[in-house]
Write a protein that holds these residues in place. Structure first.
Motif, short mmCIF file in Angstrom:
data_model
loop_
_atom_site.label_atom_id
_atom_site.label_comp_id
_atom_site.label_asym_id
_atom_site.label_seq_id
_atom_site.Cartn_x
_atom_site.Cartn_y
_atom_site.Cartn_z
N ASP A 12 3.75 6.81 6.74
CA ASP A 12 3.63 5.29 6.26
C ASP A 12 5.00 4.85 6.05
O ASP A 12 5.07 3.61 6.29
CB ASP A 12 2.65 5.14 5.15
CG ASP A 12 1.29 5.09 5.68
OD1 ASP A 12 0.67 5.18 6.83
OD2 ASP A 12 0.26 5.30 4.70
N HIS A 13 5.78 5.68 5.65
CA HIS A 13 7.18 5.20 5.11
C HIS A 13 8.45 5.85 5.85
O HIS A 13 9.44 4.98 5.88
CB HIS A 13 7.28 5.58 3.71
CG HIS A 13 6.33 5.12 2.78
ND1 HIS A 13 5.92 3.58 2.62
CD2 HIS A 13 4.97 5.72 2.14
CE1 HIS A 13 4.93 3.52 1.84
NE2 HIS A 13 4.35 4.65 1.66
N ALA A 51 10.69 5.07 9.16
CA ALA A 51 10.80 3.71 8.99
C ALA A 51 11.73 3.21 8.17
O ALA A 51 12.68 2.43 8.27
CB ALA A 51 9.59 2.88 8.93
N THR A 52 11.56 3.77 6.77
CA THR A 52 12.68 3.53 5.92
C THR A 52 13.99 3.97 6.07
O THR A 52 15.03 3.34 5.67
CB THR A 52 11.92 4.05 4.51
OG1 THR A 52 10.76 3.47 4.18
CG2 THR A 52 13.11 3.44 3.16
N GLU A 55 0.79 2.81 -2.99
CA GLU A 55 0.47 2.07 -1.89
C GLU A 55 -0.85 2.47 -1.26
O GLU A 55 -1.08 3.67 -0.97
CB GLU A 55 1.62 2.15 -0.98
CG GLU A 55 3.03 1.11 -1.32
CD GLU A 55 2.56 -0.26 -1.88
OE1 GLU A 55 1.97 -0.96 -0.82
OE2 GLU A 55 2.83 -0.57 -3.01
N PRO A 71 -2.85 1.74 5.47
CA PRO A 71 -1.42 1.60 5.57
C PRO A 71 -0.81 0.73 4.47
O PRO A 71 -1.61 0.04 4.19
CB PRO A 71 -1.28 1.08 7.06
CG PRO A 71 -2.61 0.35 7.22
CD PRO A 71 -3.47 1.18 6.83
N ASP A 102 1.95 -2.01 2.67
CA ASP A 102 2.94 -3.20 2.85
C ASP A 102 3.89 -2.90 3.63
O ASP A 102 4.74 -1.63 3.40
CB ASP A 102 3.18 -3.83 1.66
CG ASP A 102 2.06 -4.38 0.83
OD1 ASP A 102 0.94 -4.39 1.48
OD2 ASP A 102 2.28 -4.59 -0.33
N ARG A 103 4.39 -3.39 4.72
CA ARG A 103 5.52 -3.11 5.35
C ARG A 103 6.81 -3.28 4.67
O ARG A 103 6.97 -4.09 3.74
CB ARG A 103 5.75 -4.02 6.77
CG ARG A 103 6.18 -5.35 6.72
CD ARG A 103 6.37 -6.05 8.07
NE ARG A 103 6.82 -7.33 7.82
CZ ARG A 103 6.14 -8.34 7.93
NH1 ARG A 103 4.86 -8.28 8.26
NH2 ARG A 103 6.72 -9.60 7.74
N ASN A 104 7.68 -2.23 4.83
CA ASN A 104 9.09 -2.48 3.99
C ASN A 104 8.91 -2.15 2.73
O ASN A 104 9.88 -2.36 1.95
CB ASN A 104 9.71 -3.63 4.41
CG ASN A 104 10.47 -3.59 5.99
OD1 ASN A 104 10.65 -2.55 6.45
ND2 ASN A 104 10.42 -4.70 6.40
N GLN A 134 9.09 -8.09 0.89
CA GLN A 134 8.73 -6.90 1.77
C GLN A 134 8.14 -7.22 3.08
O GLN A 134 8.16 -6.35 4.01
CB GLN A 134 8.17 -5.35 1.32
CG GLN A 134 6.89 -6.14 0.74
CD GLN A 134 6.39 -5.34 -0.63
OE1 GLN A 134 7.48 -5.01 -1.37
NE2 GLN A 134 5.33 -4.61 -0.66
N PHE A 135 7.67 -8.55 3.01
CA PHE A 135 6.99 -8.96 4.22
C PHE A 135 7.80 -9.96 5.07
O PHE A 135 7.48 -10.52 6.05
CB PHE A 135 5.78 -10.03 3.82
CG PHE A 135 4.77 -9.14 2.99
CD1 PHE A 135 3.88 -8.13 3.62
CD2 PHE A 135 4.63 -9.01 1.70
CE1 PHE A 135 2.95 -7.49 2.78
CE2 PHE A 135 4.02 -8.46 1.04
CZ PHE A 135 2.76 -7.74 1.50
N ASN A 143 17.51 -5.25 11.89
CA ASN A 143 16.25 -5.47 11.08
C ASN A 143 15.84 -6.82 11.08
O ASN A 143 14.83 -7.00 10.73
CB ASN A 143 16.92 -5.00 9.60
CG ASN A 143 16.84 -3.48 9.36
OD1 ASN A 143 16.21 -2.75 10.04
ND2 ASN A 143 17.88 -3.05 8.63
#
Length: 414
Positions: free
Chosen positions: A98-99, A102-103, A209, A212, A214-216, A255-256, A329
């Motif tokens: 999930d993280h 991407a992070t 969290e 899935p 929250d993104r970012n 983060q959205f 980004n």
């Protein structure tokens, strides 16, 4: 970037002085460490605001040595915690995905490849000694219960993790346990660092969290590990809009956000922009310069181009001016153009240390996607001119070059 390979399921256990270690856990600062010692090598020059005692001060003339500086590869351990009152629905590998990566990719893009975050997720669940409901997990967490959670989490992890191998600790709770509140995800700083495996653990990232997530979300929380401030506004009663300060324009605000890349000021603070890429605008004359998009992966032709322009407005304040474009980004940005924002070095995290200037007041954009449509069209476009209220600085966008940079004329004190 390839997905980091996790270590083996069991690492060599070691004898520890746990009683003394956990005594230091009992004194926790919910949001802050002291200002911390200075480290040389930070930004210099007439536009570099001084770092103050404010929590996560955006002053950048020195670096707060209480925090790791992301100018090299850092290793992060992800520890997965289950509870007696819930059987996890997902494998740790699924939650890690999930993280990561991407992070890691977010920070690699944001730093222009100068920083790499290498995650090491454990492959197994570690069982906490008490039910999830016993810890009272929530956003505004009772300090005694938060301390109990951290004490138990580090106790169960201790025989399996060599903390000396890692720069960052993520404690990931089973998201489906009945006592877990996803709004409680945050960084917790220890007033007195925990000593483990010959290493000071000064903070941990507690992750609650959903799957899935929250993104970012982990990009935001990891930013705090590097001494970056919260840029959102939290309403006193919990109601109202949280995104009035910066809208979509920085992951530390939301983060959205549609344009989550870090502000150029942040990149200067973190060491990803050097002095050649920052133009300090003289207070007595007009400056004509070309700004490359802050999210662009590299300078045109590999050269070191200007990414950030700064106008000093006071002892503790500046106007920052940068270009934002649909790349890196910011690929999903609502609008492109030249963004203006105020920075205050003595304003604490959550108090508005950065405020984006709305150059199109009374209008909005991307109302169906933006976290705050009133600021979604904040950048100036080609042919537009704006004088910043109260600062009397005029910014005029004259052209956009064939390579995607913006030609900008800046006149302070008009």
């Amino acid at each position: 970037m390839e997905r980091p390979q996790p270590p083996g399921p069991i690492e060599r256990p070691r004898l520890r002085r746990t009683a003394a270690a956990f005594t230091s856990l009992m004194a926790l600062a919910a949001t802050s460490l002291v200002a911390g010692p200075a480290v040389a090598g930070a930004a210099r020059g007439p536009c570099a605001l001084p770092r103050t005692a404010a929590h996560h001060s955006l002053g950048l003339d020195t670096w707060n040595a209480s925090y790791p500086r992301p100018d090299r590869t850092l290793d992060a351990i992800m520890i997965f915690l289950s509870f007696p009152d819930s059987r996890p629905k997902y494998r740790p590998a699924e939650l890690a995905a999930d993280h990561f990566p991407a992070t890691s990719r977010f920070y690699e893009h944001a730093s222009y490849g100068k920083f790499k975050l290498r995650a090491h997720p454990r492959r197994d669940w570690l069982r906490m000694p008490h039910p999830s409901t016993a810890y009272g997990i929530r956003r505004d967490w009772a300090p005694t219960r938060r301390t109990a959670y951290l004490r138990d989490a580090l106790a169960v992890a201790d025989p399996h993790v060599d903390f000396s191998r890692y720069d960052i600790v993520y404690l990931v709770a089973d998201p489906d346990a009945p006592g877990v509140d996803s709004d409680a995800t945050k960084v917790v700083n220890f007033e007195h660092p925990l000593r483990a495996d010959g290493t000071d653990i000064k903070r941990v990232v507690t992750v609650f969290e959903r799957h899935p997530p929250d993104r970012n979300v982990l990009a935001h929380e990891t930013g705090h590990v590097f001494d970056l401030a919260d840029l959102y506004h939290r309403p006193m009663d919990g109601k109202g809009d949280w995104d009035t300060y910066v809208g979509d324009w920085d992951v530390m605000g939301s983060q959205f956000g549609l344009s989550p890349d870090l502000f150029g000021w942040h990149k200067w603070k973190l060491g990803w922009l050097d002095r050649r890429q920052v133009r300090c605008v003289p207070p007595t004359r007009t400056s004509l310069l070309t700004l490359e998009p802050i999210a662009a992966p590299r300078s045109v032709g590999g050269s070191t181009g200007t990414r950030l322009a700064v106008v000093r407005t006071g002892k503790d304040s500046v106007l920052a001016i940068e270009a934002r474009a649909a790349t890196g980004n910011d690929i999903n940005t609502c609008t492109e153009g030249v963004l203006i924002y105020r920075v205050r070095g003595s304003t604490a995290s959550g108090g508005g240390p950065v405020e984006v200037v709305d150059t199109h007041p009374g209008s909005e954009a991307c109302w169906d996607r933006s976290v705050y449509p009133q600021l979604a069209n904040a950048p100036l476009g080609v042919g537009e001119t704006f004088t910043v209220p109260g600062e009397r600085t005029r910014v005029q966008v004259e052209d956009r070059t064939a390579t995607g940079a913006w030609t900008v004329k800046i006149t302070p004190g008009v």
